[in-house]
Design an enzyme around this catalytic site. Structure first.
Site, PDB file in Angstrom:
ATOM      1  CE  LYS A 183      44.774  41.320  29.345  1.00 28.23           C
ATOM      2  NZ  LYS A 183      45.737  40.919  30.108  1.00 28.23           N
ATOM      3  NE  ARG A 209      42.712  35.861  26.253  1.00 24.49           N
ATOM      4  CZ  ARG A 209      42.552  36.342  27.405  1.00 24.49           C
ATOM      5  NH1 ARG A 209      41.631  37.161  27.676  1.00 24.49           N
ATOM      6  NH2 ARG A 209      43.501  35.922  28.273  1.00 24.49           N
ATOM      7  NE  ARG A 259      43.903  38.497  39.055  1.00 20.57           N
ATOM      8  CZ  ARG A 259      43.807  38.454  37.830  1.00 20.57           C
ATOM      9  NH1 ARG A 259      43.622  39.691  37.052  1.00 20.57           N
ATOM     10  NH2 ARG A 259      43.724  37.312  37.192  1.00 20.57           N
ATOM     11  NE  ARG A 303      40.797  35.740  37.122  1.00 18.03           N
ATOM     12  CZ  ARG A 303      41.134  36.487  36.026  1.00 18.03           C
ATOM     13  NH1 ARG A 303      41.118  37.882  35.855  1.00 18.03           N
ATOM     14  NH2 ARG A 303      41.635  35.824  34.978  1.00 18.03           N
ATOM     15  NE  ARG A 363      45.028  33.274  33.743  1.00 17.31           N
ATOM     16  CZ  ARG A 363      45.223  34.227  34.556  1.00 17.31           C
ATOM     17  NH1 ARG A 363      45.272  33.797  35.689  1.00 17.31           N
ATOM     18  NH2 ARG A 363      44.883  35.575  34.397  1.00 17.31           N
TER      19      ARG A 363
HETATM   20  P1  AP5 Z   1      44.939  42.938  36.249  1.00 21.37           P
HETATM   21  O1  AP5 Z   1      44.856  44.416  35.980  1.00 21.37           O
HETATM   22  O2  AP5 Z   1      43.824  42.168  37.124  1.00 21.37           O
HETATM   23  O3  AP5 Z   1      45.739  42.298  35.171  1.00 21.37           O
HETATM   24  P2  AP5 Z   1      45.046  41.889  33.815  1.00 21.37           P
HETATM   25  O4  AP5 Z   1      45.971  42.161  32.574  1.00 21.37           O
HETATM   26  O5  AP5 Z   1      43.726  42.319  33.463  1.00 21.37           O
HETATM   27  O6  AP5 Z   1      45.094  40.311  34.051  1.00 21.37           O
HETATM   28  P3  AP5 Z   1      44.041  38.922  33.758  1.00 21.37           P
HETATM   29  O7  AP5 Z   1      44.543  37.874  34.814  1.00 21.37           O
HETATM   30  O8  AP5 Z   1      42.654  39.434  34.016  1.00 21.37           O
HETATM   31  O9  AP5 Z   1      44.237  39.096  32.439  1.00 21.37           O
HETATM   32  P4  AP5 Z   1      43.839  37.645  31.650  1.00 21.37           P
HETATM   33  O10 AP5 Z   1      43.827  38.256  30.229  1.00 21.37           O
HETATM   34  O11 AP5 Z   1      44.851  36.451  31.864  1.00 21.37           O
HETATM   35  O12 AP5 Z   1      42.387  37.203  31.936  1.00 21.37           O
HETATM   36  P5  AP5 Z   1      41.137  37.494  31.543  1.00 21.37           P
HETATM   37  O13 AP5 Z   1      40.097  37.859  32.617  1.00 21.37           O
HETATM   38  O14 AP5 Z   1      41.046  38.388  30.345  1.00 21.37           O
HETATM   39  O15 AP5 Z   1      46.431  43.075  37.483  1.00 21.37           O
HETATM   40  C1  AP5 Z   1      46.704  41.706  37.792  1.00 21.37           C
HETATM   41  C2  AP5 Z   1      47.286  42.018  39.443  1.00 21.37           C
HETATM   42  O16 AP5 Z   1      48.400  43.121  39.397  1.00 21.37           O
HETATM   43  C3  AP5 Z   1      46.117  42.837  40.323  1.00 21.37           C
HETATM   44  O17 AP5 Z   1      46.336  42.312  41.661  1.00 21.37           O
HETATM   45  C4  AP5 Z   1      46.487  44.243  40.285  1.00 21.37           C
HETATM   46  O18 AP5 Z   1      46.204  44.783  41.453  1.00 21.37           O
HETATM   47  C5  AP5 Z   1      48.046  44.353  40.018  1.00 21.37           C
HETATM   48  N1  AP5 Z   1      48.603  45.335  39.505  1.00 21.37           N
HETATM   49  C6  AP5 Z   1      48.052  45.675  38.227  1.00 21.37           C
HETATM   50  N2  AP5 Z   1      49.157  46.849  37.852  1.00 21.37           N
HETATM   51  C7  AP5 Z   1      49.831  46.723  38.541  1.00 21.37           C
HETATM   52  C8  AP5 Z   1      51.301  47.413  38.708  1.00 21.37           C
HETATM   53  N3  AP5 Z   1      51.418  48.739  37.847  1.00 21.37           N
HETATM   54  N4  AP5 Z   1      52.000  47.277  39.765  1.00 21.37           N
HETATM   55  C9  AP5 Z   1      51.667  46.486  40.759  1.00 21.37           C
HETATM   56  N5  AP5 Z   1      50.645  45.479  40.712  1.00 21.37           N
HETATM   57  C10 AP5 Z   1      49.756  45.645  39.619  1.00 21.37           C
HETATM   58  O19 AP5 Z   1      40.768  35.862  31.017  1.00 21.37           O
HETATM   59  C11 AP5 Z   1      40.518  34.827  31.676  1.00 21.37           C
HETATM   60  C12 AP5 Z   1      40.251  33.520  31.118  1.00 21.37           C
HETATM   61  O20 AP5 Z   1      38.817  33.695  30.366  1.00 21.37           O
HETATM   62  C13 AP5 Z   1      41.171  33.164  29.957  1.00 21.37           C
HETATM   63  O21 AP5 Z   1      42.390  32.518  30.406  1.00 21.37           O
HETATM   64  C14 AP5 Z   1      40.317  32.547  29.130  1.00 21.37           C
HETATM   65  O22 AP5 Z   1      39.955  31.117  29.690  1.00 21.37           O
HETATM   66  C15 AP5 Z   1      39.013  33.360  29.072  1.00 21.37           C
HETATM   67  N6  AP5 Z   1      38.938  34.237  28.173  1.00 21.37           N
HETATM   68  C16 AP5 Z   1      38.890  35.743  28.150  1.00 21.37           C
HETATM   69  N7  AP5 Z   1      38.811  36.372  27.138  1.00 21.37           N
HETATM   70  C17 AP5 Z   1      38.767  35.185  26.135  1.00 21.37           C
HETATM   71  C18 AP5 Z   1      38.982  35.626  24.513  1.00 21.37           C
HETATM   72  N8  AP5 Z   1      38.797  36.725  23.981  1.00 21.37           N
HETATM   73  N9  AP5 Z   1      38.848  34.439  24.109  1.00 21.37           N
HETATM   74  C19 AP5 Z   1      39.047  33.137  24.597  1.00 21.37           C
HETATM   75  N10 AP5 Z   1      39.020  33.001  26.062  1.00 21.37           N
HETATM   76  C20 AP5 Z   1      38.860  34.252  26.689  1.00 21.37           C
END
Ligand code: AP5
Length: 210
Positions: free
Chosen positions: A15, A88, A122, A155, A166
């Site tokens: 994402k 989410r 990552r 991270r 997660r």
């Molecule tokens: P990446 O693009 O970073 O993936 P992502 O889907 O963004 O993963 P996240 O871990 O950031 O998502 P998340 O939803 O768990 O975390 P968030 O920050 O929102 O790609 C991942 C890796 O794969 C990278 O190394 C990339 O280079 C590689 N990659 C990408 N595409 C690829 C491909 N096609 N092929 C190969 N490699 C690839 O949330 C973190 C925390 O914040 C949550 O756990 C929660 O505690 C809190 N939080 C955030 N939003 C909320 C909310 N709305 N409500 C409540 N808590 C929240």
């Protein structure tokens, strides 16, 4: 295109990676709750202090800490928007419906084993949040961001144990959103396997068909 798009998908589905590229190409604004919360944690703000424990253990941060944050950001934005990481849960989706109209939800589908590999290898830029992968998308120079030369770090929630938690939270709280948006007729599922450029093309196609 003045669309409001939600990028849905499990942790590691890409994402953040795809949001960066799409916003750069389409001139859209990114609203990433994960980035906003991490910034608050880094700056030790009252929000960051409250959110940190939830984030480090892979749990969702309570709604009262994130919903108003998104509402304020959306109010300030003109033009197209990509929401990354919000909503989410069904409750967040229903709250979002009260203050904005979502035009399209793109759900990125990736196999669970690949998600774990993507997340545990990552690296993220401390200064601009740009993401890399040690094998699939490595930085050009050592532990330095290609774009802003900021330092890269792992991270705290990217350990295998927290990643598994997660993924459980995703299945329990976020997965039901696919049905919710399907019933509204605005969900498009995109295959998230394959390299970053291939997935990007699929998402762009889904957006342009809107
Ligand atoms: P990446 O693009 O970073 O993936 P992502 O889907 O963004 O993963 P996240 O871990 O950031 O998502 P998340 O939803 O768990 O975390 P968030 O920050 O929102 O790609 C991942 C890796 O794969 C990278 O190394 C990339 O280079 C590689 N990659 C990408 N595409 C690829 C491909 N096609 N092929 C190969 N490699 C690839 O949330 C973190 C925390 O914040 C949550 O756990 C929660 O505690 C809190 N939080 C955030 N939003 C909320 C909310 N709305 N409500 C409540 N808590 C929240």
């Amino acid at each position: 295109m003045d669309l409001k798009i939600v990028l849905l998908g499990p942790p590691g589905s890409g994402k953040g990676t795809q949001t960066e590229r799409l916003c750069a190409e389409l001139g859209f604004t990114k609203i990433s709750t994960g980035d906003l919360l991490r910034e608050a944690v880094r700056n030790n703000t009252p929000l960051g202090v409250k959110a940190k424990g939830y984030m480090d253990s892979g749990k969702l941060v309570p709604n009262e800490l994130v919903v108003d944050l998104v509402k304020e950001k959306l109010k300030a934005v003109k033009g197209g928007v990509i929401l990354d990481g919000f909503p989410r849960s069904l409750e967040q989706a229903q709250l979002l419906d009260k203050f904005t109209k979502v035009d399209l939800v793109v759900d990125i589908v990736v196999n669970e084993d690949n998600l774990v590999k993507r997340l545990t290898m990552r690296r993220t830029c401390k200064d601009c949040s740009c993401v890399y992968h040690l094998e699939y998308n490595p930085p050009k120079v050592g532990d330095e961001c290609d774009k802003c030369h900021g330092p890269l770090y792992q991270r705290s929630d990217d350990t295998e144990r927290t990643v598994r938690e997660r993924l459980n939270v995703y299945k329990e709280s976020t997965l039901p959103l696919t049905k919710y948006y399907q019933e509204k007729g605005i969900l498009k599922q995109v295959d998230g396997e394959g390299d970053i450029a291939e997935v990007y093309k699929r998402i762009l196609k889904a957006i342009k068909a809107k």
